[in-house]
Design an enzyme around this catalytic site. Structure first.
Site, PDB file in Angstrom:
ATOM      1  N   CYS A 152      -5.108 -20.343   6.964  1.00 25.47           N
ATOM      2  CA  CYS A 152      -5.855 -19.890   8.141  1.00 25.47           C
ATOM      3  C   CYS A 152      -6.853 -18.794   7.737  1.00 25.47           C
ATOM      4  CB  CYS A 152      -4.882 -19.433   9.220  1.00 25.47           C
ATOM      5  SG  CYS A 152      -5.637 -19.316  10.845  1.00 25.47           S
ATOM      6  N   HIS A 192      -0.602 -23.743   9.623  1.00 34.47           N
ATOM      7  CA  HIS A 192       0.331 -22.718   9.138  1.00 34.47           C
ATOM      8  C   HIS A 192       1.651 -23.338   8.652  1.00 34.47           C
ATOM      9  CE1 HIS A 192      -1.674 -18.974  10.534  1.00 34.47           C
ATOM     10  NE2 HIS A 192      -2.240 -19.792  11.397  1.00 34.47           N
ATOM     11  N   GLU A 199       3.983 -21.939   7.063  1.00 32.65           N
ATOM     12  CA  GLU A 199       5.095 -20.985   7.227  1.00 32.65           C
ATOM     13  C   GLU A 199       5.676 -21.014   8.636  1.00 32.65           C
ATOM     14  OE1 GLU A 199       1.998 -20.167   7.414  1.00 32.65           O
ATOM     15  OE2 GLU A 199       1.718 -18.527   8.837  1.00 32.65           O
TER      16      GLU A 199
END
Lengths: 83, 237
Positions: free
Chosen positions: B86, B203, B205
């Site tokens: 990002c 993302h 994560e």
């Protein structure tokens, strides 16, 4: 001999790069009845004050424009050195 | 192996990224402060999401000049694995490690939702735990994720196999509807020519536990671990 100079830098998206803000503003104008505004391109400007030798000032400004103020991948810039 | 997660002022996914590596992947990880000039012997560096330096000027434009980025560039140029997520992707384009730019989403709105990505190349250090053409579900959260490059450059990315992820429908088709931000050619992630620097808007994560809705993001972290463990990477380069 260094002196204080003022400059205005205009940064805009290169031709062909989509400007979603400009497109949205143009649409809004249309909704307001301003159908004669066929396109809008947005950009931004910076007012700089530089302390530099007269011989160097343009090159100094050019350097910060290409390194930071504009992203040369998508943007172009124009410098106006104020007298 | 050891991961490094860079913290810029305004990073806000650094703790999520740290936690996903440490607690889910189970690997060593260390925060790398933006003012530091030391990668602390990390084998892979993650530039996390957020709004580094408030996104002032352009997203990623100021972060690229921070002391840690000079080290990250050196690390990348010597073959170290770097992934920008990002805002991290935006930083990587601004610093010139990746081509192109991320501009405002075509619809002008911040977009936070689950999307589907297709793995365009399973042989990269970032996708080796995935299968070619596999569809991953990973969320996005950005206002400026619209990948832009001139037509010829996009063709070159394609020809040199640098497009790693594309936004697709849940059954893996590249469609206009599945493109969440107007990105050229539905591009969600690209890597450099050398194949050791990846930037992606989604993302991973945030997709590492079932309770988060998907564990597909873990495959990317696992890939990096696998790549680091199978190549004899030199520490402290």
């Amino acid at each position: 001999m260094a002196e204080n100079r003022k400059a205005t830098v205009y940064v805009r998206l290169k031709d062909g790069v989509l400007d979603p803000q400009g497109v949205t503003i143009q649409k809004a104008l249309g909704q307001m009845g301003y159908n004669d505004f066929l396109s809008v391109r947005s950009g931004r400007f910076f007012e700089l004050e530089v302390n530099a030798d007269a011989a160097d000032v343009e090159q100094r400004i050019d350097e910060v424009c290409s390194r930071l103020l504009a992203n040369p991948v998508i943007e172009s810039y124009k410098v106006e050195l104020n007298s | 192996m050891k991961f490094g997660v860079v913290t810029f002022p305004g990073s806000n996914c650094d703790y999520d990224t740290y936690a996903s590596v440490r607690h889910i992947l189970g690997e060593e990880v260390e925060f790398l402060w933006h003012k530091s000039s030391d990668l602390a012997g990390c084998d892979a560096v993650i530039l996390p999401g957020g709004f580094s330096y408030g996104d002032y000027l352009r997203a990623g434009a100021i972060a690229r000049f921070s002391p840690i980025m000079q080290e990250v560039v050196r690390f990348a140029r010597s073959g170290g694995l770097v992934i920008g997520i990002c805002n991290g992707f935006q930083v990587l384009t601004e610093v010139g490690l990746l081509p192109g730019a991320l501009i405002r989403n075509s619809h002008l709105r911040f977009s936070c939702k689950q999307v589907y990505l297709r793995v365009e190349d399973e042989k990269t250090p970032f996708t080796r735990s995935c299968k070619q053409g596999e569809v991953l579900q990973i969320p996005i959260a950005h206002g400026e994720g619209n990948y832009y490059s001139f037509d010829g450059d996009i063709r070159q990315l394609q020809d040199s196999g640098q497009i790693v992820f594309r936004y697709v429908s849940c059954d893996g088709e590249v469609t206009a509807e599945s493109n969440p931000n107007g990105s050229c050619d539905n591009i969600a992630g690209i890597m450099n020519v050398e194949g050791n620097v990846l930037g992606m808007m989604p993302h991973p994560e945030r997709a590492v536990e079932k309770i988060l809705g998907s564990t597909d993001g873990l495959k990317i972290l696992e890939s990096i671990r696998s790549a680091c463990n199978t190549t004899s990477m030199v520490r402290n380069r």
